[in-house]
Design a protein around this motif. Structure first.
Motif, short mmCIF file in Angstrom:
data_model
loop_
_atom_site.label_atom_id
_atom_site.label_comp_id
_atom_site.label_asym_id
_atom_site.label_seq_id
_atom_site.Cartn_x
_atom_site.Cartn_y
_atom_site.Cartn_z
N GLN A 1 0.84 -1.19 0.00
CA GLN A 1 0.00 0.00 0.00
C GLN A 1 0.88 1.24 0.00
OE1 GLN A 1 -2.56 -1.13 3.39
NE2 GLN A 1 -4.17 -1.48 1.87
N GLY A 2 1.93 1.14 -0.83
CA GLY A 2 2.88 2.24 -0.98
C GLY A 2 2.39 3.28 -1.97
N PRO A 3 3.33 4.04 -2.56
CA PRO A 3 2.98 5.18 -3.41
C PRO A 3 2.43 4.82 -4.78
CG PRO A 3 5.35 4.87 -3.36
CD PRO A 3 4.77 3.91 -2.35
N GLY A 4 2.58 3.54 -5.18
CA GLY A 4 2.13 3.15 -6.51
C GLY A 4 3.16 3.50 -7.57
N ILE A 5 2.91 3.01 -8.80
CA ILE A 5 3.82 3.24 -9.93
C ILE A 5 3.12 4.12 -10.95
CG2 ILE A 5 5.16 2.14 -11.77
CD1 ILE A 5 5.20 -0.42 -10.08
N PRO A 6 3.60 5.36 -11.17
CA PRO A 6 2.90 6.28 -12.08
C PRO A 6 2.92 5.83 -13.54
CG PRO A 6 4.83 7.35 -11.03
CD PRO A 6 4.74 5.96 -10.48
N ASP A 7 4.03 5.21 -13.98
CA ASP A 7 4.15 4.78 -15.39
C ASP A 7 4.69 3.36 -15.42
OD1 ASP A 7 4.87 4.32 -18.04
OD2 ASP A 7 5.52 6.39 -18.38
N ILE A 8 3.79 2.39 -15.56
CA ILE A 8 4.18 0.98 -15.47
C ILE A 8 5.10 0.58 -16.61
CG2 ILE A 8 3.30 -1.39 -15.56
CD1 ILE A 8 0.86 -0.41 -13.95
N GLN A 9 4.83 1.08 -17.83
CA GLN A 9 5.70 0.76 -18.97
C GLN A 9 7.13 1.22 -18.72
OE1 GLN A 9 3.63 -1.71 -20.35
NE2 GLN A 9 5.38 -1.26 -21.70
N LEU A 10 7.25 2.43 -18.18
CA LEU A 10 8.58 2.97 -17.87
C LEU A 10 9.25 2.13 -16.79
CD1 LEU A 10 10.63 5.25 -18.36
CD2 LEU A 10 9.44 6.58 -16.57
N ALA A 11 8.49 1.77 -15.77
CA ALA A 11 9.05 0.97 -14.66
C ALA A 11 9.55 -0.38 -15.16
CB ALA A 11 8.00 0.79 -13.56
N LEU A 12 8.89 -0.90 -16.21
CA LEU A 12 9.27 -2.22 -16.76
C LEU A 12 10.50 -2.13 -17.68
CD1 LEU A 12 5.81 -3.78 -17.59
CD2 LEU A 12 7.63 -4.92 -16.30
N THR A 13 10.86 -0.93 -18.08
CA THR A 13 11.98 -0.75 -19.01
C THR A 13 13.29 -1.08 -18.32
OG1 THR A 13 10.75 1.02 -20.10
CG2 THR A 13 13.11 0.90 -20.55
N ASP A 14 14.08 -1.97 -18.96
CA ASP A 14 15.38 -2.33 -18.39
C ASP A 14 16.22 -1.08 -18.21
OD1 ASP A 14 14.81 -5.00 -18.21
OD2 ASP A 14 15.82 -5.55 -20.07
N GLY A 15 16.79 -0.94 -17.05
CA GLY A 15 17.66 0.18 -16.74
C GLY A 15 16.96 1.33 -16.06
N PHE A 16 15.61 1.32 -16.06
CA PHE A 16 14.92 2.41 -15.36
C PHE A 16 14.86 2.11 -13.87
CE2 PHE A 16 11.31 4.18 -13.14
CZ PHE A 16 11.46 5.53 -13.40
N THR A 17 15.32 3.08 -13.07
CA THR A 17 15.17 3.00 -11.62
C THR A 17 14.85 4.38 -11.08
OG1 THR A 17 16.27 2.42 -9.55
CG2 THR A 17 17.68 3.30 -11.29
N SER A 18 14.02 4.43 -10.05
CA SER A 18 13.79 5.71 -9.38
C SER A 18 14.58 5.75 -8.08
CB SER A 18 12.30 5.90 -9.09
OG SER A 18 11.87 4.93 -8.15
N GLY A 19 15.29 4.67 -7.80
CA GLY A 19 15.93 4.57 -6.49
C GLY A 19 17.40 4.20 -6.49
N GLY A 20 18.07 4.35 -7.61
CA GLY A 20 19.50 4.05 -7.63
C GLY A 20 19.81 2.56 -7.71
N GLY A 21 18.83 1.77 -8.16
CA GLY A 21 19.10 0.35 -8.38
C GLY A 21 19.62 0.12 -9.78
N LEU A 22 19.60 -1.14 -10.24
CA LEU A 22 20.03 -1.44 -11.61
C LEU A 22 18.88 -1.33 -12.59
CD1 LEU A 22 22.39 -4.52 -11.05
CD2 LEU A 22 23.05 -2.18 -11.62
N GLY A 23 17.67 -1.29 -12.06
CA GLY A 23 16.50 -1.17 -12.93
C GLY A 23 16.21 -2.42 -13.75
#
Ligand SMILES: Nc1ncnc2c1ncn2[C@@H]1O[C@H](COP(=O)(O)OP(=O)(O)O)[C@@H](O)[C@H]1O
Ligand SMILES: [Mg+2]
Length: 134
Positions: free
Chosen positions: A81-103
């Motif tokens: 029940q966190g903040p949710g994902i505003p753009d699921i397609q973007l979140a699924l894109t390899d290399g995309f991270t909002s938190g400094g991970g590998l994405g």
């Protein structure tokens, strides 16, 4: 689809993720998955549990040992029940991270399973469902 066995586990700490990994491996072995497939499921579960903890502020995973028309599988539903994902397609894109991970967590998990679904609402939370069939 029949649920033969199910269990809900908390994802509140890194120790919980260790428990989830162990339980997924055990259930996958019970379903009859070989070591390679067990590891695929454990890897996907680990990535999604980590996201639930890091981005979703914690939540749960619902493990289900399932059967459909004679074939068996393992389904895992991660919910927070966190903040949710505003753009699921973007979140699924390899290399995309909002938190400094590998994405690579979401896209990688998707490639390791047979069925993959994300439902997310900003301000309400996220549910990721994966299934791997034997
Ligand atoms: N449960 C979640 N709640 C909110 N955002 C999430 C969740 N899971 C993933 N995300 C978003 O999707 C992005 C990509 O996730 P992932 O592919 O696992 O990469 P990483 O964890 O390395 O950032 C995250 O950076 C985050 O913005
Ligand atoms: Mg991740």
């Amino acid at each position: 689809m029949n649920v033969r066995k199910d269990e809900v586990m908390p994802i509140r700490t890194s120790a919980d993720i260790v428990q989830v990994r162990q339980t997924v491996r055990q259930w996958a072995a019970e379903v009859g998955f070989g070591l390679v497939d067990q590891t695929k499921l454990v890897t996907a579960a680990s990535e999604l549990a980590r996201n639930t903890l890091d981005y979703g502020r914690g939540g749960t995973v619902h493990l289900m040992s399932v059967e459909d028309g004679g074939r068996r599988g393992l389904r895992l539903v991660f919910e927070d029940q966190g903040p949710g994902i505003p753009d699921i397609q973007l979140a699924l894109t390899d290399g995309f991270t909002s938190g400094g991970g590998l994405g690579l967590g979401l896209g990688g998990s998707k490639r390791l399973v047979n069925e993959f679904d994300i439902a997310s609402t900003v301000g309400e939370g996220t549910r990721v469902t994966i299934t791997r069939w034997k």
